[in-house]
Design a protein around this motif. Structure first.
Motif, mmCIF file in Angstrom:
data_model
loop_
_atom_site.group_PDB
_atom_site.id
_atom_site.type_symbol
_atom_site.label_atom_id
_atom_site.label_comp_id
_atom_site.label_asym_id
_atom_site.label_seq_id
_atom_site.Cartn_x
_atom_site.Cartn_y
_atom_site.Cartn_z
ATOM 1 N N LYS A 239 4.091 27.151 -73.572
ATOM 2 C CA LYS A 239 4.805 26.470 -74.514
ATOM 3 C C LYS A 239 4.807 25.052 -74.087
ATOM 4 O O LYS A 239 5.618 24.106 -74.603
ATOM 5 N N ASN A 240 3.960 24.666 -72.927
ATOM 6 C CA ASN A 240 3.981 23.150 -72.438
ATOM 7 C C ASN A 240 5.397 22.390 -72.352
ATOM 8 O O ASN A 240 5.773 21.561 -72.653
ATOM 9 N N ALA A 241 6.249 23.522 -71.599
ATOM 10 C CA ALA A 241 7.544 23.027 -71.185
ATOM 11 C C ALA A 241 7.903 22.824 -69.804
ATOM 12 O O ALA A 241 8.983 23.068 -69.274
ATOM 13 N N HIS A 242 6.575 21.909 -69.203
ATOM 14 C CA HIS A 242 6.729 22.121 -67.513
ATOM 15 C C HIS A 242 7.986 21.040 -67.098
ATOM 16 O O HIS A 242 8.603 21.330 -66.157
ATOM 17 N N LEU A 243 8.366 20.042 -68.113
ATOM 18 C CA LEU A 243 9.165 19.128 -67.491
ATOM 19 C C LEU A 243 10.532 19.538 -67.695
ATOM 20 O O LEU A 243 11.497 19.577 -66.975
ATOM 21 N N PHE A 244 10.762 20.081 -68.997
ATOM 22 C CA PHE A 244 12.158 20.134 -69.393
ATOM 23 C C PHE A 244 12.529 21.781 -69.856
ATOM 24 O O PHE A 244 13.716 22.043 -70.008
ATOM 25 N N GLY A 245 11.595 22.673 -69.639
ATOM 26 C CA GLY A 245 11.906 23.845 -69.502
ATOM 27 C C GLY A 245 12.165 24.500 -71.101
ATOM 28 O O GLY A 245 11.637 24.000 -71.793
ATOM 29 N N GLN B 159 13.315 27.712 -65.346
ATOM 30 C CA GLN B 159 12.932 28.320 -66.642
ATOM 31 C C GLN B 159 13.515 27.710 -67.773
ATOM 32 O O GLN B 159 13.218 27.294 -68.853
ATOM 33 N N TRP B 160 15.007 27.317 -67.429
ATOM 34 C CA TRP B 160 15.821 26.658 -68.584
ATOM 35 C C TRP B 160 15.696 25.212 -68.633
ATOM 36 O O TRP B 160 15.558 24.697 -69.578
ATOM 37 N N GLY B 161 15.727 24.412 -67.418
ATOM 38 C CA GLY B 161 15.299 22.987 -67.443
ATOM 39 C C GLY B 161 14.181 22.626 -66.965
ATOM 40 O O GLY B 161 14.092 21.498 -66.764
ATOM 41 N N GLY B 162 13.219 23.175 -66.754
ATOM 42 C CA GLY B 162 12.118 22.717 -66.232
ATOM 43 C C GLY B 162 11.900 22.186 -64.683
ATOM 44 O O GLY B 162 12.805 22.531 -64.079
ATOM 45 N N ALA B 163 10.704 21.593 -64.570
ATOM 46 C CA ALA B 163 10.798 21.127 -63.236
ATOM 47 C C ALA B 163 11.889 19.940 -63.020
ATOM 48 O O ALA B 163 12.429 19.906 -61.861
ATOM 49 N N LEU B 164 12.191 19.213 -64.077
ATOM 50 C CA LEU B 164 13.405 18.503 -63.756
ATOM 51 C C LEU B 164 14.808 19.206 -63.501
ATOM 52 O O LEU B 164 15.499 18.795 -62.598
ATOM 53 N N GLY B 165 14.930 20.379 -63.969
ATOM 54 C CA GLY B 165 16.190 21.043 -63.769
ATOM 55 C C GLY B 165 16.113 21.566 -62.317
ATOM 56 O O GLY B 165 17.151 21.667 -61.706
ATOM 57 N N GLY B 166 14.884 22.194 -62.062
ATOM 58 C CA GLY B 166 14.797 22.908 -60.451
ATOM 59 C C GLY B 166 15.143 21.750 -59.756
ATOM 60 O O GLY B 166 15.842 21.745 -58.669
ATOM 61 N N LEU B 167 14.607 20.320 -59.830
ATOM 62 C CA LEU B 167 14.701 19.304 -59.083
ATOM 63 C C LEU B 167 16.064 18.915 -58.788
ATOM 64 O O LEU B 167 16.455 18.505 -57.875
ATOM 65 N N PHE C 21 16.794 30.214 -50.192
ATOM 66 C CA PHE C 21 17.344 31.448 -50.548
ATOM 67 C C PHE C 21 17.073 31.397 -52.169
ATOM 68 O O PHE C 21 17.028 32.333 -52.468
ATOM 69 N N SER C 22 17.673 30.329 -52.653
ATOM 70 C CA SER C 22 17.516 30.079 -54.015
ATOM 71 C C SER C 22 16.139 30.483 -54.800
ATOM 72 O O SER C 22 16.106 30.785 -55.920
ATOM 73 N N PHE C 23 15.128 30.121 -54.178
ATOM 74 C CA PHE C 23 13.751 30.453 -54.431
ATOM 75 C C PHE C 23 13.505 32.079 -54.515
ATOM 76 O O PHE C 23 12.503 32.148 -55.250
ATOM 77 N N ILE C 24 14.570 32.665 -53.901
ATOM 78 C CA ILE C 24 13.992 33.931 -53.677
ATOM 79 C C ILE C 24 15.077 34.875 -54.579
ATOM 80 O O ILE C 24 14.694 35.878 -55.196
ATOM 81 N N GLU C 25 16.425 34.380 -54.164
ATOM 82 C CA GLU C 25 17.556 35.417 -54.608
ATOM 83 C C GLU C 25 18.684 34.323 -55.179
ATOM 84 O O GLU C 25 18.202 33.382 -55.712
ATOM 85 N N ASP C 26 19.866 34.913 -55.182
ATOM 86 C CA ASP C 26 20.916 33.897 -55.850
ATOM 87 C C ASP C 26 21.074 33.504 -57.379
ATOM 88 O O ASP C 26 21.339 32.424 -57.517
ATOM 89 N N ALA C 27 20.676 34.330 -57.992
ATOM 90 C CA ALA C 27 20.770 34.109 -59.493
ATOM 91 C C ALA C 27 22.212 34.066 -59.682
ATOM 92 O O ALA C 27 23.187 34.644 -59.395
ATOM 93 N N LEU C 28 22.435 32.717 -60.499
ATOM 94 C CA LEU C 28 23.899 32.366 -61.029
ATOM 95 C C LEU C 28 24.222 33.429 -62.070
ATOM 96 O O LEU C 28 23.753 33.294 -63.244
ATOM 97 N N VAL C 29 25.515 33.861 -61.853
ATOM 98 C CA VAL C 29 26.333 34.277 -62.790
ATOM 99 C C VAL C 29 27.641 33.946 -62.449
ATOM 100 O O VAL C 29 27.975 33.340 -61.349
ATOM 101 N N PHE C 30 28.552 34.193 -63.424
ATOM 102 C CA PHE C 30 29.921 33.813 -63.220
ATOM 103 C C PHE C 30 30.763 34.805 -62.611
ATOM 104 O O PHE C 30 31.717 35.610 -63.100
#
Length: 358
Positions: free
Chosen positions: A224-230, A269-277, A312-321
């Motif tokens: 989907k060419n969504a590299h920057l903004f996810g 996934q949700w915010g692209g490279a910018l979100g991860g950064l 560790f966030s690259f492996i685990e720690d999926a965020l839920v409330f």
């Protein structure tokens, strides 16, 4: 909100702002009833409440009240459930996860409270030996806490080096994986299996359970060419799990997969490279402030803990409330707090033990 006591709050505001943008995109991209329910139950809490929980961490009174509630009520409730017939109705390790922070403050506690923390940590550790993330979290927390008894110029310099390594490795191995040079998750292919077994089953500690989800996310982003903004707050990926002959993944993921087990990968996934950064920068800055700009060793330990959590966030720690995710952000808030970092060890001792004065 008065933020004079918060150092470098630009990073927090940027994170909050970008999460709101991800949420707004998700609203415009809604396609189904499942999208709506997912955005309401997960998207809004993650985008709004969890980022703002960093500000809870910057309030020393709020933190002490939260830790007091955890120590006196949640521990008791969790232990009662654990040893009851309802033990399978909740995740004990996640519910009791603030114990990681209590392990770090162990050197500042009075003896009777130390005993309680040690017992709860041991119960959490041995309750489920197949829970790799909990075993690792407790082990790392103990190792970091041990630095208190060795603190000095040499150990402080080593701490700085370890922080740099912890922050460098995930980015380095991510690039190696993206360019098909080396896949760190397949390290088990080069070693003997290390299987732990208990009454819940068995778990190979080196089994690769992450390569496929990274492939799914990066394939969808690339398509989907969504590299920057996810893909936005309602973004979904195709997943190879629907072809698995075990479980109901073909039903669960019939519209695509809305998230993964990795907190950092979710932000990509949700915010692209910018979100991860932006998410990664929170760990970088808060850990830096905790280690480099503090007058007490608890801040140093929290800074090192946050550097570990970044990796560790690259492996685990999926965020839920839930309380587990909440206590990923609260230590950040403490490290952003100039007043907390400015306390001497003797003052930290009084503050920590104030928590137990009901």
């Amino acid at each position: 909100m008065n933020t004079d006591h918060i150092d470098k709050d630009f990073y927090i505001k940027l994170f909050v702002f970008y999460n709101i943008l991800i949420l707004i995109r998700g609203i415009f991209d809604l396609e189904s009833y499942e999208d709506v329910t997912t955005l309401l139950s997960r998207g809004i809490p993650i985008a709004l409440f969890l980022p703002f929980s960093i500000y809870i961490g910057t309030n020393l009174l709020a933190v002490s009240n939260l830790l007091r509630i955890f120590f006196y009520y949640l521990i008791t409730f969790s232990l009662l459930l654990l040893f009851s017939s309802e033990r399978n109705l909740f995740d004990f390790a996640h519910t009791i996860s603030p114990i990681y922070i209590f392990i770090l403050v162990l050197p500042y506690l009075k003896k009777k409270y130390k005993v309680v923390v040690i017992i709860v940590a041991l119960v959490s550790f041995f309750n489920d030996l197949t829970n790799r993330s909990n075993l690792l979290n407790i082990t790392i927390a103990i190792l970091i806490m041990s630095s208190f008894y060795l603190k000095g110029i040499v150990v402080f310099k080593i701490t700085k080096i370890i922080r740099s390594i912890l922050l460098f490795f995930p980015v380095f191995f991510l690039f190696l994986g993206v360019f098909n040079v080396f896949n760190i998750f397949k390290i088990g292919d080069f070693t003997s299996s290390f299987v732990i077994e208990d009454n819940r089953g068995q778990q190979d500690l080196f089994v690769d359970s992450r390569t496929s989800i990274y492939e799914d996310v990066f394939y969808e982003i690339d398509k989907k060419n969504a590299h920057l903004f996810g893909l936005g707050g309602s973004g979904k990926t195709e997943t190879s799990l629907i072809e698995a002959n075990w479980g109901d993944f073909d039903v669960i993921y019939k519209e695509g997969r809305r998230g993964t087990e990795s907190g950092m990968l979710n932000y990509i996934q949700w915010g692209g490279a910018l979100g991860g950064l932006i998410y990664f920068l929170l760990f970088v800055k808060s850990s830096y402030l905790g280690i480099y700009n503090s007058k007490n060793w608890l801040s140093v330990m929290l800074g090192l803990w946050l550097a570990y959590k970044a990796l560790f966030s690259f492996i685990e720690d999926a965020l839920v409330f839930n309380i587990y995710s909440l206590f990923i952000f609260i230590p950040m808030g403490l490290c952003f707090n100039k007043k907390f970092r400015g306390l001497r060890n003797s003052q930290i001792y009084r503050y920590v033990n104030f928590i137990f004065n009901k």
